[in-house]
Design a protein around this motif. Structure first.
Motif, short mmCIF file in Angstrom:
data_model
loop_
_atom_site.label_atom_id
_atom_site.label_comp_id
_atom_site.label_asym_id
_atom_site.label_seq_id
_atom_site.Cartn_x
_atom_site.Cartn_y
_atom_site.Cartn_z
N CYS A 283 0.83 -1.20 0.00
CA CYS A 283 0.00 0.00 0.00
C CYS A 283 0.87 1.25 0.00
CB CYS A 283 -0.89 0.03 1.25
SG CYS A 283 -2.00 -1.37 1.41
N ASP A 284 0.56 2.19 -0.88
CA ASP A 284 1.26 3.46 -0.81
C ASP A 284 0.64 4.33 0.27
OD1 ASP A 284 -1.07 4.66 -1.86
OD2 ASP A 284 -0.30 4.66 -3.91
N ASP A 285 1.23 5.50 0.50
CA ASP A 285 0.78 6.35 1.61
C ASP A 285 -0.67 6.76 1.47
OD1 ASP A 285 3.28 6.17 2.72
OD2 ASP A 285 3.95 8.14 2.06
N LEU A 286 -1.09 7.15 0.25
CA LEU A 286 -2.46 7.63 0.07
C LEU A 286 -3.46 6.50 0.30
CD1 LEU A 286 -4.55 9.70 -0.67
CD2 LEU A 286 -4.08 9.24 -3.09
N GLN A 287 -3.21 5.33 -0.24
CA GLN A 287 -4.14 4.22 -0.04
C GLN A 287 -4.24 3.87 1.44
OE1 GLN A 287 -3.67 -0.27 -1.02
NE2 GLN A 287 -4.43 0.70 -2.90
#
Length: 303
Positions: free
Chosen positions: A250-254
């Motif tokens: 997961c990236d930061d936004l997700q």
């Protein structure tokens, strides 16, 4: 639990089975206590369960809903690496129950509590395997249908303001306002993916600390892929959340949107179920505490 809630008795279930499913009429029927907030559930023998929607609805509405759930459950069963119930019968009204109901296969296992497996790497890995498999299921061109969670966070603003106001004296509402002020404007980057849409502890079944089944799969649909990340905040401690996040890449936004959906769900549990369903209220309290503590740790981190 609900103002429009209907009651269902064991005698009604027996009578309905005798009329509409005589092949199961001789099975023992027992109510499953505390089974959920949406359906009254009755175990039929060892391998089946009857589910009766708790909220008042006419037969046409309930039948349409159950038909859609049956299709979604069949699709989930193909996508999931863990067993899930299968609908065997959609029943008709009768004996004082005015809507459609269903009989499904029974999955053995016990629902975890919000903290019982929070420090299990294996369980965190099982959750990651589940979410990953669901995301890989083809949406068939479907996108979020505009109902409930899984679309734009800001569309829930009025509900969240009401929940925060009703939580005065029950939770840290100053922290809740701070979190929601940040969450509601988070942008959306990921395309829709297939999602269980309600990965709370009560919808998961475990044996010996491992995930063995998933229930309430009738809302399997296309939504924000961050929606199933609510499981991280409902069930896992900080270290195990990191395990799940790493496995799902997961990236930061997700990851932040996953927090937001967990917050949106938890904020409605504490005040709504405080008297009628204390375990659900406790889930909300536990999840809110995890989110508030994580936010506090970020805000006080040096640099």
């Amino acid at each position: 639990m609900h103002r429009d809630e209907v009651r269902v008795s064991v005698d009604q279930v027996r009578a309905l089975l005798a009329d509409q499913a005589p092949q199961w009429a001789d099975c023992t029927v027992t109510a499953v206590p505390g089974a959920g907030t949406v359906n009254a559930i009755f175990r039929i023998g060892d391998g089946l369960a009857a589910r009766f929607p708790l909220r008042r609805a006419d037969h046409e509405q309930a039948a349409s809903r159950l038909a859609a759930e049956r299709a979604a459950m069949a699709e989930f069963g193909v996508a999931s690496p863990f067993p899930a119930p299968e609908v065997l019968l959609v029943g008709q009204p009768g004996h004082g129950y005015a809507a459609a109901w269903s009989v499904q296969t029974w999955i053995e296992g016990t629902a975890p509590t919000p903290t019982s497996l929070q420090d299990s790497d294996s369980f965190a890995g099982d959750l990651a395997d589940l979410i990953s498999a669901l995301r890989q299921c083809d949406t068939g061109g479907r996108t979020f249908d505009g109902s409930n969670r899984g679309g734009e966070l800001r569309s829930h603003d009025a509900w969240m303001q009401d929940c925060i106001a009703r939580s005065e004296g029950l939770a840290d509402t100053a922290a809740m306002r701070r979190l929601w002020n940040r969450y509601r404007d988070l942008p959306r980057a990921d395309p829709d993916a297939m999602s269980h849409t309600d990965l709370i502890p009560g919808n998961l079944l475990v044996v010996d600390g491992r995930l063995v089944g998933v229930i309430d799969t009738g809302d399997f649909r296309a939504a924000d892929p961050a929606l199933d990340l609510v499981a991280a905040w409902h069930l896992l401690d900080e270290s195990r959340r990191a395990v799940l996040r790493s496995r799902l890449r997961c990236d930061d936004l997700q990851w932040e949107r996953g927090k937001a959906w967990a917050f949106e769900q938890a904020a409605g549990l504490v005040w709504y179920y405080r008297e009628s369903n204390p375990p659900m209220a406790h889930l909300g309290e536990t999840t809110l505490r995890r989110l508030i503590d994580a936010d506090s740790a970020i805000r006080t981190r040096p640099g």
